[in-house]
Design a protein around this motif. Structure first.
Motif, PDB file in Angstrom:
ATOM      1  N   VAL A 238      28.903  36.847  43.591  1.00  0.00           N
ATOM      2  CA  VAL A 238      30.271  37.243  43.918  1.00  0.00           C
ATOM      3  C   VAL A 238      30.346  38.233  45.081  1.00  0.00           C
TER       4      VAL A 238
ATOM      5  N   ALA B 242      39.651  37.404  40.087  1.00  0.00           N
ATOM      6  CA  ALA B 242      38.680  37.737  39.041  1.00  0.00           C
ATOM      7  C   ALA B 242      39.113  37.162  37.695  1.00  0.00           C
TER       8      ALA B 242
ATOM      9  N   TRP C  70      32.260  42.213  39.656  1.00  0.00           N
ATOM     10  CA  TRP C  70      33.692  42.398  39.887  1.00  0.00           C
ATOM     11  C   TRP C  70      34.134  43.844  39.678  1.00  0.00           C
TER      12      TRP C  70
ATOM     13  N   HIS D 216      38.445  33.554  37.693  1.00  0.00           N
ATOM     14  CA  HIS D 216      36.997  33.404  37.580  1.00  0.00           C
ATOM     15  C   HIS D 216      36.570  33.538  36.118  1.00  0.00           C
TER      16      HIS D 216
ATOM     17  N   TYR E 268      36.439  43.258  48.472  1.00  0.00           N
ATOM     18  CA  TYR E 268      37.257  42.256  47.793  1.00  0.00           C
ATOM     19  C   TYR E 268      38.702  42.314  48.295  1.00  0.00           C
TER      20      TYR E 268
END
Length: 457
Positions: A419, A316, A293, A319, A302
């Motif tokens: 991711v 994020a 991330w 997550h 992203y």
């Protein structure tokens, strides 16, 4: 006598040399002229290191809809799939077998969550089993997701099932040994099975038996096109990881009933998996992927995927919070597999959090499954099978170490590999500590199989 990992197994007449398989993963190979080379680079090392069965990751059954991530490899175009023959030939040259996993994301598809994908298409088509349930409507109202779903008519359900059949035919013509239906991970098959998603009032909705009807028609379509000698495998979901507020979901008992029904229909092997009704950390479990991330190289991707600068941060954060309740659980499908194994006579394949040789031996010895698979560890160690399989009459590996010990994957379940795939990036290990350990093992010759030695590579 309980089978060993090295023992062969037959799946509907398909002879598989051992009981270790590479579970389906996203390869992100796309559909360009180099797709076959990307797939070979991704999958062939598993076969070369001794794995008995390779499951190629989810391949959409339609070219323009149902893709759950960027750069997926659709099997809808016959000529394109025919060009994948060098991949299947290479897998067979190593003595392994390969299945093509067929998929459609339904309302989990890119049209729902990928902002740039929606903007590029004037009328993105979101195919749905039923109108989105209330929790998803609330996420839509909050701007987290975007739903403009079109509920499939009964006729369109049959057309979608026929697409699975056509893609299976394309795969077999290209040398694939069988097909694997993506029956979980919130794809459209799970959406048909799940009472959370399926509120239909035709033959494909209502009781559990009616919700299984879609898979029955898919099986009929595949058999009509490829015959009875080609193995057809499917995942069987139980939605045990769902949030507590979700009342309508598939229990483990429901999953066992589905398994019995699918065996009666004619499916040749089953893969029981515990999942959520949402696309969340229950799919992968493990640590919050901090490195993925925060990596600057994916930041723009992203933003394109989630829209703007704020939404990626919110995703994020969600997550991170959910990762706390979905920590890594070794062999997390263990008990579900055992229940299904007791209920059916076809082979049961176990995957999900299997990381050690002793885990594999226990699962096989206690009759909980017939084959064991790993997924993410292959991102870190493409030739990991060489460390787990014991050559006949040889109790040491290529580096001369005893194979009586407990081989363990270097994968740390940190999810830094997964991711970035929302940006179309390939699934590879990006964690320094893991890369350091795999580099050390490589220097020691741990990934050299008997086949490698024979070829002098």
């Amino acid at each position: 006598m309980a089978p060993a990992l090295e023992d062969p197994i037959s799946i509907a007449g398909l002879d598989v040399p051992n009981r270790l398989y590479r579970a389906p993963l996203l390869e992100c190979a796309g559909e360009g002229p180099d797709a076959v080379d990307v797939l070979r680079e991704e999958l062939e090392p598993a076969a070369a290191s001794g794995v008995g069965l390779v499951c190629q990751g989810a391949s959409p059954v339609r070219e323009d809809t149902g893709h759950v991530a960027p750069n997926m490899t659709s099997f809808a175009d016959r000529e394109f799939v025919r060009g994948l023959r060098p991949l299947t030939d290479a897998i067979h040259d190593h003595g392994a077998r390969i299945l093509a996993q067929l998929d459609h994301g339904g309302i989990r598809s890119l049209e729902t969550w990928h902002a740039a994908y929606r903007e590029e298409r004037s009328a993105p088509e979101q195919l749905a089993v039923s109108p989105p349930p209330t929790p998803l409507k609330l996420l839509d109202a909050a701007g987290v997701l975007s739903y403009d779903a079109r509920v499939l008519s009964t006729e369109e359900v049959y057309e979608l099932a026929a697409d699975f059949g056509r893609c299976a035919e394309h795969a077999v013509a290209a040398g694939y040994d069988g097909v694997h239906i993506a029956g979980a991970n919130m794809g459209i098959v799970q959406q048909f099975l799940s009472p959370f998603y399926n509120a239909r009032d035709d033959e494909f909705g209502g009781s559990l038996g009616e919700r299984v009807r879609f898979l029955e028609v898919v099986h009929e379509e595949i058999r009509e096109r490829v015959g009875d000698d080609v193995p057809v495998v499917t995942k069987v979901p139980a939605e045990t990881a769902s949030p507590p507020f979700v009342r309508s979901r598939l229990s483990v008992a429901d999953g066992v009933r589905i398994a019995r029904r699918l065996e009666a229909v004619g499916f040749d092997a089953l893969v029981p998996v515990e999942v959520s009704v949402f696309w969340d950390m229950s799919l992968i479990r493990g640590e919050y992927p901090e490195r993925a991330w925060s990596d600057a190289q994916f930041r723009e991707g992203y933003r394109e995927a989630f829209g703007g600068r704020i939404r990626p941060r919110l995703v994020a954060l969600a997550h991170r919070l959910h990762a706390r309740s979905q920590s890594f659980d070794p062999a997390w499908n263990d008990s579900f597999c055992a229940r299904v194994k007791e209920a059916v006579s076809v082979p049961v394949l176990a995957e999900g959090g299997i990381r050690r040789r002793t885990q594999m031996d226990r699962l096989l010895a206690t009759g909980r499954c017939d084959m064991v698979g790993m997924g993410r560890p292959f991102y870190a160690e493409p030739r990991i099978a060489a460390r787990f399989l014991r050559p006949e009459g040889d109790e040491t590996d290529a580096a001369g170490r005893s194979r009586e010990g407990d081989a363990e994957a270097t994968c740390e379940n940190c999810n830094n590999c997964t991711v970035p795939q929302v940006t179309g990036a390939p699934g590879v290990c990006r964690t320094p500590s893991v890369l350091k350990e795999t580099g050390k093992l490589r220097k020691e010759g741990a990934y050299e199989s008997a086949e490698t030695d024979d070829r002098g590579a």
